[in-house]
Structures are given as structure tokens and as C-alpha cells.
Design a protein around this motif. Structure first.
Motif, PDB file in Angstrom:
ATOM      1  N   TRP A 117       0.894  -1.084   0.072  1.00 51.07           N
ATOM      2  CA  TRP A 117       0.186  -0.055  -0.069  1.00 51.07           C
ATOM      3  C   TRP A 117       0.781   1.194  -0.015  1.00 51.07           C
ATOM      4  O   TRP A 117       1.949   1.074   0.523  1.00 51.07           O
ATOM      5  N   PRO A 118       0.249   2.392  -0.446  1.00 50.40           N
ATOM      6  CA  PRO A 118       1.370   3.529  -0.651  1.00 50.40           C
ATOM      7  C   PRO A 118       1.547   4.326   0.622  1.00 50.40           C
ATOM      8  O   PRO A 118       0.807   4.074   1.757  1.00 50.40           O
ATOM      9  N   VAL A 119       2.597   5.181   0.315  1.00 53.82           N
ATOM     10  CA  VAL A 119       2.952   6.054   1.405  1.00 53.82           C
ATOM     11  C   VAL A 119       1.670   6.887   1.907  1.00 53.82           C
ATOM     12  O   VAL A 119       0.889   7.297   1.380  1.00 53.82           O
ATOM     13  N   GLY A 256       4.565   0.266   1.039  1.00 52.61           N
ATOM     14  CA  GLY A 256       4.634  -1.043   1.329  1.00 52.61           C
ATOM     15  C   GLY A 256       4.622  -1.548   2.691  1.00 52.61           C
ATOM     16  O   GLY A 256       4.537  -2.867   2.838  1.00 52.61           O
ATOM     17  N   GLU A 257       4.357  -0.608   3.692  1.00 57.10           N
ATOM     18  CA  GLU A 257       4.911  -1.044   4.886  1.00 57.10           C
ATOM     19  C   GLU A 257       3.483  -1.455   5.644  1.00 57.10           C
ATOM     20  O   GLU A 257       2.411  -0.664   5.652  1.00 57.10           O
ATOM     21  N   PRO A 258       3.413  -2.569   5.956  1.00 57.61           N
ATOM     22  CA  PRO A 258       2.138  -3.266   6.552  1.00 57.61           C
ATOM     23  C   PRO A 258       2.218  -2.626   8.296  1.00 57.61           C
ATOM     24  O   PRO A 258       3.153  -2.690   8.726  1.00 57.61           O
ATOM     25  N   LYS A 356       3.843   3.825  16.472  1.00 57.72           N
ATOM     26  CA  LYS A 356       3.103   2.806  15.596  1.00 57.72           C
ATOM     27  C   LYS A 356       2.822   1.387  16.604  1.00 57.72           C
ATOM     28  O   LYS A 356       1.796   0.972  16.277  1.00 57.72           O
ATOM     29  N   GLY A 357       3.483   1.291  17.562  1.00 57.37           N
ATOM     30  CA  GLY A 357       3.395   0.009  18.058  1.00 57.37           C
ATOM     31  C   GLY A 357       2.637   0.321  19.658  1.00 57.37           C
ATOM     32  O   GLY A 357       1.732   1.284  19.658  1.00 57.37           O
TER      33      GLY A 357
END
Length: 615
Positions: A117-119, A256-258, A356-357
Motif C-alpha cells: 500500500w502507498p505512503v 509497502g509498510e504493513p 506505531k506500536g
């Protein structure tokens, strides 16, 4: 959804809360608003371009997950596709839960990005409830900060000041409020203190409360602060934002980061008591009791989603932390009342920028002992910050938490940054500027008072303006040995207003004497900033006119911690080496220049400064 106490009406398939019925009142939400502007999750995001987009988190399909005599859980989902260019690239599963015999309801969301998926950047993620304006007038944020509030109409009839959130009440419905400033940032809280807040309708003896039983799903750690509630009346639960910190707290996803995260559940609690007509605090006290019950019940056992990690799948970490500052104590002392927690791996102090976490924090007892419970399995670093000691602690090894694990760490020792003996110090290393001089607000504004609050002197409008009043021509000079930082060190290093909306840089001076100087050795200036906004702090030693500074922070900070009454924001640490040949026997001066001067709000707030002797 209904359980006999509460009726909640939710739009299908969007998942917007359009009505909440309780205590004989048909709808506690703002019925004058459109149905999609009453109770909702929303997000501010962009794809790294200049335009940010505010979007509600809307479902496109609806499903009843469970419905029995004890519990109802419903889901509103939306699956993202590349054709949805104006929608954040997230799969959304937004859920509402109602339990039997429970006055209120729970809500949580599972957000997910897939590979490829995109930025995209997430600037803000929150829940909003807008209440009946003619019903709710008493707000409570803490034991101290609670009072009858102005109305939205009072704000509309008032005078907007230096920024749109700050409004001078010129003709309020309650004449006692005339001359006060209302500003939603007055009501911000640290995450650690942000477990319950809301509004009371004294006329109907009803309370509407947001209860946040855990901070594990919020960004930035326990000292991160954000909005709670404000005139509207409005109740928020903010999970992601850049407030007081700037872009460092925006979630930035690369191409591309999941990613996947469960946000919540949080609890909307409703209560009533006829005695609240005379004393609205009665409902606040009851809400605090309910909050304690919710905290004790965390993690909940009733959410159905497999992504929500239950108690028996979690682990714990315990240990004891000592501090060993060799120039203060020969042996380590217990790290009393320290914040200690697990956050995703990073450098020491990185937890305050982590977004993020999950994070799991507690405080040590008087002996430095700690137990961190209910940790979601993953690899973490262990971090701590100890009041009274400079710097940030990080445990040397990763901590791998597995389901059901009970990790007992050996005795931990934090050795704070230190190169030499203390020659002088200014302030207290506690990550805030609270100990410095905080002026009264400009006389044209009434002091914004609460029923019982002695700790929020900094939550007044226009305090930065008082620097010009106190230092009309010459900037602050602090004489080590005779000056008192609680009286002589202004709480914020701000720009100087020279008229016509023109601002100039300011230079503060620290004047100190050295009986002897070791010209061949190095000295150290330890510098901690409690906050910064679009600033650059330059340090010069004994030469104010030096073309190049001895040290510069570079351009740091954002999101207005000074204007927004923050007293702290994003924390910055610097150890600045000073060669002995730059110092002289006798009188020395350190010049601190905040060079960026386009607005009145640019500047820094200091936490602590210490000059260390030769090493």
C-alpha cells in the motif's frame, strides 16, 4: 443497541453514533447538528503532500458479531482499495459493545495496512462526542480542574485572540466569566492523568464521561499530553496527534509498510444522581470510581475480535531500578517514583516519539521496584525516566515477551550522563518547566479560575506576552549564586515583540564565576529542553558576537507547546562539551540565543541546565 439503561442509535453501514438515550432524556447528543456530526471516529491524514484530509472513519458494511442476553457487539467495516484516493489506505473494523446492566457502551477499532500500500501519514486519530448545548454546562477534567463553563454562543459572541482557539469572553451568559479567555488547550492532560473526564448536566442530574482504561494503544508514552474536552460541549478521546510535539508524533508509513493495531476499547459511561443539581462533583466522584473498576478490569475479557489480546495471552515484567550518579552518591539509590515502561525497540528516550506500536508503563515504588502487567507479546526495549536525574535510561538487552511469560529482570542500574562534578545547575530535571517563573496573565484578561486548583498557573492565556513586560529593553540575565530560578528564570525563552508584528531574537545570559580553570581539560554543559516550537537554540561561550555558535540545536520542535499552555512537550537532551581554554578564571558568561523569530510563539522551555567541571 439497548440494555435497559442506555439506548444507542448508530447509522448503518457508516457506524456513526446519532443518538444516546439515558435517564429519560431522548438524546444526549447535539440534535441541532447533522446526524454525521454527533458521535464519530475521525482521522486527519495525507499522502505526504501539503494537503491534509479530515475524514470520518466510515464503515461500508455492517455485521452483528454477537447478540445474547449478556452482550451485543456490532462491527462496521470498510476495505480500502486503490480507487479510494481520498480515503486513508487503511482497512477499518469499527466496533461497539453493550453489556448487560452497564450504563454506557464501549467502542474500539482495528486498523490495518497491507503490504504494497502507498505512503501515507496519520496526523490525528480520535473519537468525538458532541453533547446537547442547552443541557451540559459543568465540565470536569481532574479533581482540581472542574467548573461551570461558557457556552458555544459565548465563544461566538467573544473576541478571537492570537489564535482561533483562544477567545475573550466579552458578553457571556454568565457575567462572572466576562473578561476570561476560553481555550480548549486549557483542558489538556498527560496520558497518565487522562483516564476519565466529561460533562455534567446539573439540571437533569446526568453525567457523560469518557473513560480510557489503558494507554497502551496511545502514542508517545505516559507524559504525552493532548486534548480531553472543551466548550461545545464536546468530549474527545485522542489516540494520535501532533499536539505539543509536531511532526515527530505523526505516524509515517513508507510505501509497502504493513501495520495493524487495536485502538481501544474506551468506555462512554453515563451516570445520574439527584444531588448533582446542587453539587455536580458527586457525578465526577462516581465516574472516578467507575474508572478505577474499568482500569482493574483491563484487559477486558469481552471484546470478540481475535486481534484484541486477552489477559491469558499477555505477559509481565518485573524488577528493581537503581540510580548511580557517582558524583552524588557512591552507591546506587533506589529510583523512586520513576516512569518505567516497555516500548518498541529504539534509542534511549525514543519512546516519546514512538507512534506505531504499543507501550506499557508503570511507576516504581519508593524502593525502585516495578511490575509491568498485561503486556502484549512482542520484542521491546525497557526505558525509564527518573525525576531528579538528568537523561533517559534504556536497558541494555531486548525484552522478548511471550504469552503467559513472567520475566524477572535482575537489579537494574541507571548511570545518568555525567562527565564531572556539578559547578552550578538551574532548574530540576523533571521534563517540565514548572519550577521556573510563571507570570500572571496580562491584566486585560481575568485569571481563568477553577474551584480548587493551585497547580495550573501555567494554564492561562498570554503568558508569553509578559516577557516583554518584565524585560522591556534588555534580555534575561541569570547570575549563578545570587539569582533564584523560581523567580528569575522566565518559564519560556520566547521572541521579543518590537511592534507592528515584528519579532526579534532574544539572548539570555548565564553569568558565573570560576575560581580556577583547567585550560587543558574539557567541561560539559548538560542541557535539557522541556519543549520547543519551531526554534533554534544557539550556545556561545564568553563571546556573544562570535559569528559561529559553539553549539546549536538546529531547527527543532513544533505544534505550539508555549501558546497551548503546555509547560512541556517533546523533550530534548544535549551534552555540550566546552574546552577549558574557552573559559577564564573569574567571570564567565554563557549566551543562549533563540534565533528563529517570525512569531510570538517560537521558542523553547528549559527543563534543566548543569555545568560540569573538568574531566
Amino acid at each position: 443497541m439497548s440494555n435497559g439503561f442506555t439506548n444507542v442509535t448508530i447509522s448503518k453501514p457508516d457506524g456513526q453514533v446519532t443518538g444516546i438515550s439515558y435517564g429519560g432524556i431522548e438524546n444526549l447528543l447535539a440534535t441541532q447538528n447533522a446526524e454525521n456530526n454527533r458521535g464519530y471516529w475521525d482521522i486527519i491524514w495525507n499522502n505526504t503532500g501539503p494537503r491534509t484530509i479530515r475524514k470520518p472513519l466510515l464503515g461500508s458494511s455492517f455485521e452483528v458479531i454477537i447478540d445474547n442476553a449478556n452482550q451485543t457487539e456490532i462491527s462496521f467495516k470498510r476495505t480500502w482499495s486503490t480507487s479510494q484516493s481520498d480515503e486513508p489506505p487503511l482497512n477499518i473494523d469499527k466496533r461497539y459493545i453493550m453489556l448487560r446492566d452497564t450504563p454506557g457502551f464501549y467502542t474500539y477499532s482495528i486498523l490495518e495496512r497491507l503490504k504494497g500500500w502507498p505512503v501515507s501519514y496519520i496526523q490525528n486519530l480520535r473519537i468525538v462526542y458532541k453533547l446537547q448545548q442547552d443541557m451540559f454546562h459543568y465540565m470536569a477534567v481532574t479533581d482540581e480542574r472542574q467548573r461551570f463553563m461558557p457556552t458555544e454562543l459565548d465563544r461566538k459572541n467573544g473576541k478571537v485572540l492570537d489564535y482561533k482557539e483562544a477567545v475573550l469572553l466579552t458578553n457571556p451568559t454568565n457575567p462572572d466569566l466576562k473578561g476570561e479567555v476560553d481555550d480548549k488547550y486549557f483542558y489538556a492532560n498527560n496520558n497518565e492523568d487522562d483516564k476519565v473526564y466529561g460533562w455534567v448536566s446539573a439540571n437533569t442530574s446526568l453525567g457523560f464521561w469518557m473513560i480510557i482504561p489503558s494507554n497502551e494503544f496511545r502514542t508517545g508514552g505516559p507524559l504525552r499530553q493532548d486534548l480531553t474536552t472543551h466548550v461545545g460541549p464536546t468530549v474527545l478521546s485522542v489516540f494520535v496527534s501532533a499536539h505539543y510535539a509536531g511532526e515527530d508524533l505523526a505516524i509515517k508509513f513508507q510505501h509497502g509498510e504493513p501495520w495493524k493495531k487495536v485502538i481501544g476499547p474506551v468506555f462512554v459511561y453515563l451516570n445520574s444522581n439527584a444531588a448533582a443539581k446542587a453539587n455536580p462533583s458527586i457525578l465526577w466522584n462516581d465516574a472516578k470510581k467507575r474508572m478505577n473498576q474499568e482500569v482493574a478490569s483491563w484487559p477486558y475479557d469481552f471484546p470478540v475480535s481475535k486481534d484484541y489480546v486477552k489477559s491469558n495471552q499477555r505477559g509481565r515484567v518485573s524488577g528493581q531500578l537503581f540510580v548511580n550518579d557517582r558524583f552524588v552518591n557512591k552507591q546506587g539509590v533506589p529510583a523512586s517514583n520513576a516512569y518505567i515502561g516497555l516500548a518498541p525497540p529504539g534509542d534511549a528516550g525514543s519512546w516519546q516519539r514512538e507512534n506505531k506500536g504499543y507501550q506499557f508503563w508503570t511507576k516504581t515504588d519508593s524502593s525502585g521496584n516495578f511490575i509491568i502487567k498485561n503486556i502484549i507479546p512482542d520484542k521491546y526495549n525497557l526505558y525509564a525516566t527518573v525525576p531528579g536525574f538528568f537523561g533517559d535510561y534504556k536497558y541494555t538487552s531486548d525484552v522478548q515477551v511471550t504469552p503467559g511469560s513472567n520475566i524477572k529482570l535482575r537489579t537494574l542500574v541507571y548511570k545518568p550522563p555525567r562527565n564531572g562534578a556539578t559547578l552550578w545547575e538551574i532548574g530540576v530535571p523533571d521534563r517540565t518547566a514548572i519550577e521556573f517563573f510563571i507570570p500572571n496573565p496580562p491584566p486585560e484578561f481575568k485569571v481563568h479560575k477553577y474551584k480548587n486548583d493551585t497547580e495550573s498557573k501555567f494554564r492561562q492565556y498570554g503568558l508569553w506576552k509578559q516577557y516583554n513586560v518584565l524585560y522591556p529593553k534588555n534580555d534575561l540575565v541569570y547570575n549563578v549564586g545570587t539569582s533564584n530560578y523560581s523567580k528569575d528564570w522566565f518559564f519560556a525563552h520566547v521572541t521579543r515583540n518590537v511592534g507592528n508584528n515584528i519579532y526579534k531574537a532574544t539572548t539570555w545570559k548565564i553569568v558565573f564565576n570560576l575560581a580556577n580553570v583547567d585550560n587543558a581539560s574539557n567541561y560539559t554543559l548538560q542541557l535539557a529542553l522541556a519543549a520547543a516550537h519551531e526554534a533554534e537554540l544557539q550556545v556561545r561561550i564568553n563571546d556573544e558576537k562570535a559569528r559561529e555558535p559553539h553549539f546549536t540545536t538546529g531547527y527543532i520542535g513544533g505544534s505550539n507547546p508555549i501558546a497551548r499552555h503546555g509547560i512541556h512537550g517533546l523533550f530534548f537532551l544535549y551534552s555540550i562539551g566546552i574546552h577549558g581554554n574557552m573559559l577564564v578564571k573569574g567571570t564567565n558568561t554563557i549566551f543562549l540565543t533563540q534565533t528563529v523569530c517570525l512569531t510570538p510563539f517560537q521558542g523553547v522551555m528549559y527543563d534543566y541546565l548543569r555545568l560540569e567541571g573538568p574531566h
